[in-house]
Design a protein around this motif. Structure first.
Motif, PDB file in Angstrom:
ATOM      1  N   ASP A 190       0.836  -1.212   0.000  1.00 17.43           N
ATOM      2  CA  ASP A 190       0.000   0.000   0.000  1.00 17.43           C
ATOM      3  C   ASP A 190       0.871   1.264   0.000  1.00 17.43           C
ATOM      4  O   ASP A 190       0.581   2.226  -0.712  1.00 17.43           O
ATOM      5  N   LEU A 191       1.927   1.229   0.796  1.00 11.92           N
ATOM      6  CA  LEU A 191       2.839   2.381   0.839  1.00 11.92           C
ATOM      7  C   LEU A 191       3.565   2.558  -0.494  1.00 11.92           C
ATOM      8  O   LEU A 191       3.740   3.679  -0.980  1.00 11.92           O
ATOM      9  N   LYS A 192       3.976   1.447  -1.071  1.00 11.34           N
ATOM     10  CA  LYS A 192       4.646   1.497  -2.377  1.00 11.34           C
ATOM     11  C   LYS A 192       3.710   2.081  -3.432  1.00 11.34           C
ATOM     12  O   LYS A 192       4.114   2.939  -4.244  1.00 11.34           O
ATOM     13  N   THR A 193       2.449   1.647  -3.420  1.00  8.18           N
ATOM     14  CA  THR A 193       1.454   2.180  -4.366  1.00  8.18           C
ATOM     15  C   THR A 193       1.269   3.678  -4.156  1.00  8.18           C
ATOM     16  O   THR A 193       1.147   4.447  -5.116  1.00  8.18           O
ATOM     17  N   ASN A 230      -1.402  17.486  -0.836  1.00  7.29           N
ATOM     18  CA  ASN A 230      -2.643  16.737  -0.942  1.00  7.29           C
ATOM     19  C   ASN A 230      -2.352  15.535  -1.828  1.00  7.29           C
ATOM     20  O   ASN A 230      -1.828  15.692  -2.922  1.00  7.29           O
ATOM     21  N   PHE A 231      -2.678  14.352  -1.375  1.00  4.17           N
ATOM     22  CA  PHE A 231      -2.359  13.167  -2.149  1.00  4.17           C
ATOM     23  C   PHE A 231      -3.627  12.513  -2.669  1.00  4.17           C
ATOM     24  O   PHE A 231      -4.730  12.872  -2.282  1.00  4.17           O
ATOM     25  N   LYS A 232      -3.462  11.549  -3.549  1.00  2.00           N
ATOM     26  CA  LYS A 232      -4.622  10.989  -4.235  1.00  2.00           C
ATOM     27  C   LYS A 232      -4.639   9.464  -4.172  1.00  2.00           C
ATOM     28  O   LYS A 232      -3.624   8.823  -3.952  1.00  2.00           O
ATOM     29  N   GLY A 233      -5.839   8.907  -4.369  1.00  2.00           N
ATOM     30  CA  GLY A 233      -6.120   7.504  -4.616  1.00  2.00           C
ATOM     31  C   GLY A 233      -5.211   6.482  -4.002  1.00  2.00           C
ATOM     32  O   GLY A 233      -4.526   5.757  -4.706  1.00  2.00           O
ATOM     33  N   SER A 234      -5.181   6.338  -2.680  1.00  2.00           N
ATOM     34  CA  SER A 234      -4.321   5.327  -2.096  1.00  2.00           C
ATOM     35  C   SER A 234      -4.919   4.869  -0.779  1.00  2.00           C
ATOM     36  O   SER A 234      -5.950   5.368  -0.332  1.00  2.00           O
ATOM     37  N   ASN A 235      -4.251   3.925  -0.143  1.00  2.00           N
ATOM     38  CA  ASN A 235      -4.692   3.446   1.158  1.00  2.00           C
ATOM     39  C   ASN A 235      -4.050   4.230   2.291  1.00  2.00           C
ATOM     40  O   ASN A 235      -4.120   3.829   3.447  1.00  2.00           O
ATOM     41  N   VAL A 236      -3.400   5.322   1.965  1.00  2.00           N
ATOM     42  CA  VAL A 236      -2.900   6.245   2.976  1.00  2.00           C
ATOM     43  C   VAL A 236      -4.003   7.251   3.279  1.00  2.00           C
ATOM     44  O   VAL A 236      -4.500   7.937   2.395  1.00  2.00           O
ATOM     45  N   ALA A 237      -4.417   7.330   4.536  1.00  2.00           N
ATOM     46  CA  ALA A 237      -5.504   8.232   4.923  1.00  2.00           C
ATOM     47  C   ALA A 237      -4.998   9.641   5.182  1.00  2.00           C
ATOM     48  O   ALA A 237      -5.691  10.620   4.914  1.00  2.00           O
ATOM     49  N   PHE A 238      -3.771   9.733   5.687  1.00  2.00           N
ATOM     50  CA  PHE A 238      -3.317  11.023   6.204  1.00  2.00           C
ATOM     51  C   PHE A 238      -1.795  11.043   6.263  1.00  2.00           C
ATOM     52  O   PHE A 238      -1.175  10.084   6.702  1.00  2.00           O
ATOM     53  N   ALA A 239      -1.218  12.123   5.776  1.00  2.00           N
ATOM     54  CA  ALA A 239       0.242  12.297   5.888  1.00  2.00           C
ATOM     55  C   ALA A 239       0.523  13.703   6.380  1.00  2.00           C
ATOM     56  O   ALA A 239       0.093  14.681   5.772  1.00  2.00           O
ATOM     57  N   LEU A 240       1.209  13.794   7.501  1.00  2.00           N
ATOM     58  CA  LEU A 240       1.559  15.086   8.091  1.00  2.00           C
ATOM     59  C   LEU A 240       3.074  15.100   8.260  1.00  2.00           C
ATOM     60  O   LEU A 240       3.612  14.529   9.199  1.00  2.00           O
ATOM     61  N   LEU A 241       3.762  15.723   7.308  1.00  2.00           N
ATOM     62  CA  LEU A 241       5.225  15.620   7.237  1.00  2.00           C
ATOM     63  C   LEU A 241       5.862  16.984   7.020  1.00  2.00           C
ATOM     64  O   LEU A 241       5.348  17.802   6.262  1.00  2.00           O
ATOM     65  N   TYR A 242       7.004  17.190   7.674  1.00  2.00           N
ATOM     66  CA  TYR A 242       7.689  18.476   7.617  1.00  2.00           C
ATOM     67  C   TYR A 242       9.162  18.275   7.274  1.00  2.00           C
ATOM     68  O   TYR A 242       9.810  17.374   7.817  1.00  2.00           O
TER      69      TYR A 242
END
Length: 416
Positions: A35-38, A271-283
């Motif tokens: 899922d992360l790779k996708t 803003n990311f699209k179409g994946s099994n990642v719900a949320f990414a908060l990165l700095y």
């Protein structure tokens, strides 16, 4: 099943049950790994490989590697990957909890972020992952807003009523009430709490109800949701954000709406699209370190003037056109001296060749010094500042081989 995983910058993510001999790695189920790779492949156009990349390790095959972005990635299945600053493990006294606290302390110095007002003294970071810490910060801020009272506003309404109220809409009256003489299609203003700011907050609460795994946070989310019971959810988040009001009467909403932008729009990064990642908060840690160092230098009171990203001068001029703008991380003045300071988020090792200092960084700062000296007619002093670690405890001085014997200080900065 453990759904919370922690690595530091440049840590490795491998598939579960694979043989590995890495430092700083985590092992995920193959489905989560894929899922992360996708996610990376789907968002290549948005530079996701700047914080997570697909790579290969000899004798191990395909792995995922974190880069120099710090924060959290939360999957839709509840798996949360926490990426901490690489300073963890480089200092004898810094635990995982200490590292989280240090990261949050550094985040407080970022401009236009919701972190700056938060009091870290009562925050328990021992077992709380970053995502729950961020949610706790939001809820504490919301608690203060609720105690002070939600704002109401006059909202324009159009309704078909049994009483005449406000302004009669003739066109709609004929269309809807030609045979219903007892009804009136009217337009009027109503003083209610269902305004854009409150709709955004309610929508954020609903989103966090899906993300949080903390019993305390879930309890608070449910309690606060009752306060917003008569307020509708946002049907168009972007439109509602654009309709938010500012000014003296809305000052209590400013920081909470910054939090809402973080949770609803992922404004820390992309803003990311179409994946099994719900949320990414990165700095990006380079920017955070630069911000933190600038804040500390200003607070020290050792300089008459301090500015981040000074951009008055250019490297070259061609056909009367200035090109290649210079932007030292920090510009400072003291008496008749100018100080050019570059913040470098890199772990130095005093025993490594050239201490691990980049040759390009040395060249760049020296060229900056020459141009500032020519334009400002003042003596320029320079410094490269790196995090202080067990392998870099004392400053190092370099002398440039020119007629002015220009010195450059490589300085270890105490983060804690």
């Amino acid at each position: 099943m453990n759904n919370q995983f922690t690595i530091t910058e440049f840590g490795i993510i491998v598939k579960e049950n694979e043989n590995r001999q890495f430092d700083n790695y985590i092992s995920l189920k193959e489905s989560v790994f894929n899922d992360l790779k996708t996610f990376i492949l789907q968002n290549k156009d948005k530079n996701t490989d700047e914080f997570l990349t697909i790579t290969y390790k000899k004798n191990y095959g395909e792995v995922l590697q974190a880069k120099n972005y710090v924060g959290i990635i939360q999957m839709k299945n509840g798996v949360t990957i926490e990426i901490l600053p690489k300073i963890y493990g480089k200092s004898r006294d810094l635990s995982v909890s200490d590292t989280r606290k240090l990261f949050l302390k550094m985040l407080k110095t970022l401009k236009d972020s919701p972190f700056k007002k938060f009091d870290l003294s009562n925050l328990k970071t021992d077992r709380m992952p970053l995502n729950e810490i961020f949610i706790t910060m939001f809820l504490d801020e919301l608690s203060i807003l609720i105690k002070r009272g939600l704002k109401s506003d006059y909202i324009g309404m159009q309704k078909n009523l049994n009483v005449l109220k406000g302004k009669l809409k003739f066109k709609e009256q004929i269309k809807y009430n030609l045979i219903h003489k007892e009804r009136f299609f009217v337009e009027f203003d109503e003083f209610i709490k269902d305004r854009p700011e409150n709709r955004i907050i309610k929508t954020t609460l609903k989103e966090l109800l899906k993300r949080s795994k903390s019993g305390k946070n879930l309890k608070n989310i449910s309690e606060y949701s009752f306060v917003f019971d008569e307020i509708s959810e946002s049907k168009n988040i972007e439109k509602d954000f654009n309709a938010c009001k500012s000014g003296r009467l809305m000052v209590n909403y400013e920081n909470i709406l910054l939090w809402c932008r973080v949770f609803l729009k992922n404004e820390s990064f992309i803003n990311f699209k179409g994946s099994n990642v719900a949320f990414a908060l990165l700095y990006p840690m380079e920017k955070i370190f630069e911000s933190y160092l600038t804040y500390k230098i200003k607070k020290s009171g050792k300089f008459d003037y301090v500015k981040a990203q000074d951009s008055r001068f250019f490297l070259v001029k061609e056909d009367f056109k200035k090109m290649f703008k210079l932007k030292p991380d920090i510009y400072a003045e003291k008496d008749d001296n100018i100080y050019l300071i570059d913040a470098k988020w890199k772990i130095l090792d005093i025993n490594s060749p050239k201490y691990g200092i980049s040759q390009g960084d040395m060249y760049q700062l020296f060229s900056y010094a020459k141009i500032y000296e020519d334009n400002c007619k003042k003596h320029v002093k320079m410094a490269l500042v790196y995090p202080k670690t067990d392998k870099f405890l004392e400053e190092v001085n370099f002398e440039y081989l020119d007629e002015k014997n220009v010195l450059l200080k490589v300085y270890p900065f105490e983060l804690v």
